[in-house]
Motif scaffolding. Structure first.
Motif, PDB file in Angstrom:
ATOM      1  N   SER A 157      67.316  19.590  33.420  1.00 20.08           N
ATOM      2  CA  SER A 157      65.893  19.259  33.277  1.00 20.08           C
ATOM      3  C   SER A 157      65.067  20.488  32.903  1.00 20.08           C
ATOM      4  O   SER A 157      63.976  20.369  32.332  1.00 20.08           O
ATOM      5  N   LYS A 158      65.603  21.672  33.203  1.00 17.19           N
ATOM      6  CA  LYS A 158      64.923  22.917  32.851  1.00 17.19           C
ATOM      7  C   LYS A 158      65.433  23.492  31.526  1.00 17.19           C
ATOM      8  O   LYS A 158      65.142  24.638  31.185  1.00 17.19           O
ATOM      9  N   LYS A 159      66.199  22.667  30.788  1.00 17.10           N
ATOM     10  CA  LYS A 159      66.735  23.055  29.481  1.00 17.10           C
ATOM     11  C   LYS A 159      67.681  24.249  29.598  1.00 17.10           C
ATOM     12  O   LYS A 159      67.792  25.073  28.676  1.00 17.10           O
ATOM     13  N   ILE A 160      68.352  24.352  30.737  1.00 19.73           N
ATOM     14  CA  ILE A 160      69.358  25.405  30.919  1.00 19.73           C
ATOM     15  C   ILE A 160      70.715  24.837  30.523  1.00 19.73           C
ATOM     16  O   ILE A 160      71.220  23.918  31.168  1.00 19.73           O
ATOM     17  N   GLU A 161      71.290  25.367  29.454  1.00 18.43           N
ATOM     18  CA  GLU A 161      72.559  24.858  28.948  1.00 18.43           C
ATOM     19  C   GLU A 161      73.752  25.618  29.518  1.00 18.43           C
ATOM     20  O   GLU A 161      74.851  25.086  29.623  1.00 18.43           O
ATOM     21  N   PHE A 162      73.515  26.907  29.876  1.00 20.62           N
ATOM     22  CA  PHE A 162      74.615  27.752  30.333  1.00 20.62           C
ATOM     23  C   PHE A 162      74.293  28.388  31.681  1.00 20.62           C
ATOM     24  O   PHE A 162      73.142  28.740  31.961  1.00 20.62           O
ATOM     25  N   LEU A 163      75.329  28.539  32.497  1.00 23.02           N
ATOM     26  CA  LEU A 163      75.301  29.457  33.616  1.00 23.02           C
ATOM     27  C   LEU A 163      76.281  30.574  33.291  1.00 23.02           C
ATOM     28  O   LEU A 163      77.025  30.495  32.310  1.00 23.02           O
ATOM     29  N   TYR A 164      76.298  31.610  34.122  1.00 27.25           N
ATOM     30  CA  TYR A 164      77.107  32.789  33.815  1.00 27.25           C
ATOM     31  C   TYR A 164      77.899  33.214  35.040  1.00 27.25           C
ATOM     32  O   TYR A 164      77.426  33.085  36.177  1.00 27.25           O
ATOM     33  N   CYS A 165      79.102  33.716  34.786  1.00 25.06           N
ATOM     34  CA  CYS A 165      79.900  34.305  35.851  1.00 25.06           C
ATOM     35  C   CYS A 165      80.162  35.765  35.504  1.00 25.06           C
ATOM     36  O   CYS A 165      80.029  36.175  34.341  1.00 25.06           O
ATOM     37  N   LYS A 166      80.506  36.578  36.505  1.00 24.06           N
ATOM     38  CA  LYS A 166      80.917  37.945  36.227  1.00 24.06           C
ATOM     39  C   LYS A 166      82.240  37.901  35.461  1.00 24.06           C
ATOM     40  O   LYS A 166      83.099  37.065  35.740  1.00 24.06           O
ATOM     41  N   SER A 167      82.412  38.792  34.508  1.00 24.53           N
ATOM     42  CA  SER A 167      83.628  38.771  33.689  1.00 24.53           C
ATOM     43  C   SER A 167      84.881  38.971  34.541  1.00 24.53           C
ATOM     44  O   SER A 167      85.949  38.465  34.205  1.00 24.53           O
ATOM     45  N   ASP A 168      84.742  39.683  35.658  1.00 24.10           N
ATOM     46  CA  ASP A 168      85.891  39.875  36.551  1.00 24.10           C
ATOM     47  C   ASP A 168      86.337  38.570  37.204  1.00 24.10           C
ATOM     48  O   ASP A 168      87.457  38.465  37.703  1.00 24.10           O
ATOM     49  N   ASP A 169      85.432  37.568  37.236  1.00 21.19           N
ATOM     50  CA  ASP A 169      85.768  36.270  37.832  1.00 21.19           C
ATOM     51  C   ASP A 169      86.324  35.278  36.805  1.00 21.19           C
ATOM     52  O   ASP A 169      86.679  34.155  37.157  1.00 21.19           O
ATOM     53  N   ALA A 170      86.391  35.687  35.547  1.00 25.45           N
ATOM     54  CA  ALA A 170      86.814  34.764  34.497  1.00 25.45           C
ATOM     55  C   ALA A 170      88.221  34.239  34.732  1.00 25.45           C
ATOM     56  O   ALA A 170      88.498  33.045  34.532  1.00 25.45           O
ATOM     57  N   THR A 171      89.124  35.122  35.169  1.00 23.81           N
ATOM     58  CA  THR A 171      90.507  34.696  35.401  1.00 23.81           C
ATOM     59  C   THR A 171      90.585  33.661  36.510  1.00 23.81           C
ATOM     60  O   THR A 171      91.360  32.700  36.424  1.00 23.81           O
ATOM     61  N   VAL A 172      89.766  33.819  37.544  1.00 25.15           N
ATOM     62  CA  VAL A 172      89.742  32.854  38.648  1.00 25.15           C
ATOM     63  C   VAL A 172      89.320  31.475  38.136  1.00 25.15           C
ATOM     64  O   VAL A 172      89.901  30.447  38.488  1.00 25.15           O
ATOM     65  N   ILE A 173      88.306  31.460  37.291  1.00 26.51           N
ATOM     66  CA  ILE A 173      87.813  30.203  36.746  1.00 26.51           C
ATOM     67  C   ILE A 173      88.853  29.555  35.836  1.00 26.51           C
ATOM     68  O   ILE A 173      89.104  28.348  35.904  1.00 26.51           O
ATOM     69  N   LEU A 174      89.469  30.365  34.983  1.00 28.10           N
ATOM     70  CA  LEU A 174      90.500  29.824  34.096  1.00 28.10           C
ATOM     71  C   LEU A 174      91.689  29.288  34.883  1.00 28.10           C
ATOM     72  O   LEU A 174      92.276  28.262  34.519  1.00 28.10           O
ATOM     73  N   ASP A 175      92.044  29.954  35.958  1.00 30.14           N
ATOM     74  CA  ASP A 175      93.129  29.447  36.821  1.00 30.14           C
ATOM     75  C   ASP A 175      92.775  28.082  37.385  1.00 30.14           C
ATOM     76  O   ASP A 175      93.621  27.184  37.465  1.00 30.14           O
ATOM     77  N   ARG A 176      91.521  27.910  37.765  1.00 30.61           N
ATOM     78  CA  ARG A 176      91.065  26.626  38.302  1.00 30.61           C
ATOM     79  C   ARG A 176      91.167  25.533  37.228  1.00 30.61           C
ATOM     80  O   ARG A 176      91.633  24.425  37.487  1.00 30.61           O
ATOM     81  N   ILE A 177      90.733  25.857  36.021  1.00 29.83           N
ATOM     82  CA  ILE A 177      90.807  24.885  34.928  1.00 29.83           C
ATOM     83  C   ILE A 177      92.256  24.526  34.632  1.00 29.83           C
ATOM     84  O   ILE A 177      92.598  23.354  34.425  1.00 29.83           O
ATOM     85  N   LEU A 178      93.137  25.530  34.611  1.00 28.79           N
ATOM     86  CA  LEU A 178      94.555  25.284  34.330  1.00 28.79           C
ATOM     87  C   LEU A 178      95.197  24.436  35.417  1.00 28.79           C
ATOM     88  O   LEU A 178      96.035  23.567  35.137  1.00 28.79           O
ATOM     89  N   LYS A 179      94.816  24.651  36.673  1.00 32.20           N
ATOM     90  CA  LYS A 179      95.349  23.819  37.759  1.00 32.20           C
ATOM     91  C   LYS A 179      94.906  22.369  37.594  1.00 32.20           C
ATOM     92  O   LYS A 179      95.686  21.440  37.833  1.00 32.20           O
ATOM     93  N   ASN A 180      93.656  22.177  37.194  1.00 28.17           N
ATOM     94  CA  ASN A 180      93.176  20.816  36.947  1.00 28.17           C
ATOM     95  C   ASN A 180      93.945  20.168  35.799  1.00 28.17           C
ATOM     96  O   ASN A 180      94.271  18.983  35.839  1.00 28.17           O
ATOM     97  N   MET A 181      94.242  20.951  34.760  1.00 26.69           N
ATOM     98  CA  MET A 181      95.013  20.433  33.640  1.00 26.69           C
ATOM     99  C   MET A 181      96.432  20.064  34.069  1.00 26.69           C
ATOM    100  O   MET A 181      96.977  19.040  33.652  1.00 26.69           O
ATOM    101  N   SER A 182      97.035  20.890  34.914  1.00 26.18           N
ATOM    102  CA  SER A 182      98.386  20.602  35.405  1.00 26.18           C
ATOM    103  C   SER A 182      98.403  19.330  36.235  1.00 26.18           C
ATOM    104  O   SER A 182      99.349  18.530  36.166  1.00 26.18           O
ATOM    105  N   ALA A 183      97.342  19.109  37.012  1.00 26.06           N
ATOM    106  CA  ALA A 183      97.251  17.890  37.818  1.00 26.06           C
ATOM    107  C   ALA A 183      97.150  16.665  36.918  1.00 26.06           C
ATOM    108  O   ALA A 183      97.753  15.620  37.189  1.00 26.06           O
ATOM    109  N   ILE A 184      96.382  16.777  35.831  1.00 24.69           N
ATOM    110  CA  ILE A 184      96.264  15.659  34.883  1.00 24.69           C
ATOM    111  C   ILE A 184      97.607  15.378  34.226  1.00 24.69           C
ATOM    112  O   ILE A 184      98.027  14.224  34.081  1.00 24.69           O
TER     113      ILE A 184
END
Length: 240
Positions: A88-115
């Motif tokens: 509603s505030k026209k915010i399209e993106f949020l941001y994470c620290k680049s050091d946390d990128a691997t953690v996020i990608l691991d989460r996405i990959l785990k979700n993909m493995s579950a699918i």
């Protein structure tokens, strides 16, 4: 270069003068190949945050070029209400620290493995949505961090999902009737749809090996990956 008008309008990155070509050329190439400075923050689309429940790390909103404010605490639940609040505030993106990128990608990959482990294959429409979300994440992380091993794995998982869908629903008309390019998410939805269409055409021509589907899907998913914006991805003629 200074003798030519075209180079005054569009200065080259570098130039070398004969006969000492190779020492200078090698130096310019080494400079180009230097690892880019890793940005402090990496953007994440709201749709990606909502889909994967990315409360595994702190998330930030961007207030200016160098100013970010924490808006999601690690461990918080990010649900549809949170999505609607930012949207509603026209915010399209949020941001994470680049050091946390691997953690996020691991989460996405785990979700993909579950699918992938589910006994039933999702519908083409469901898979299109999954692929679109994956490619948005790949595009955002690739622009900031490069094509890391984790991103390569996510692309491979996405290709495998595309192949699995085509094998289950091989008719082109079946696939196309349930899919469409989303103008608001053009890059990812266009690439996902292209993967299905290429494999659908291949199936009609009886090119039905897993390797053929894999190659078509991989090419479709990667073909616009290096483009920096949705507007560039939408260009389809030299006149555009």
């Amino acid at each position: 270069p200074e003798e030519f008008e075209i180079f005054k309008q569009k200065p080259p990155y570098a130039s070398v003068v004969k006969p000492e070509l190779f020492p200078n050329l090698s130096e310019h190439i080494r400079h180009l190949l230097k690892k880019p400075v890793r940005p402090e923050y990496v953007r994440l689309r709201l749709t990606t945050v909502l889909r994967h429940g990315l409360q595994t790390c702190n998330l930030y909103a961007k207030l200016g070029d160098d100013k970010y404010v924490k808006v999601v605490q690690q461990g918080d639940v990010f649900d549809a209400n949170d999505f609607a609040r930012f949207d509603s505030k026209k915010i399209e993106f949020l941001y994470c620290k680049s050091d946390d990128a691997t953690v996020i990608l691991d989460r996405i990959l785990k979700n993909m493995s579950a699918i992938a482990a589910e006994p039933t294959v999702p519908t083409p429409h469901q898979n299109m949505e999954i692929l679109t979300a994956n490619l948005e994440a790949v595009s955002d992380f690739n622009q900031a961090l490069g094509f890391t091993p984790e991103l390569q794995r996510l692309v491979q998982e996405s290709v495998a999902l595309s192949v699995k869908t085509v094998e289950k629903h091989p008719k082109l008309s079946e696939l196309y009737s349930q899919m469409a390019v989303d103008p608001e998410r053009y890059f990812a939805s266009h690439s996902s749809l292209l993967a299905y269409l290429c494999c659908g055409i291949a199936s009609l021509m009886h090119w039905t090996s897993d390797l053929t589907y894999y190659k078509f899907s991989l090419a479709a998913i990667l073909h616009d990956l290096t483009l920096g914006s949705e507007e560039l991805a939408k260009i389809d003629t030299l006149k555009a």
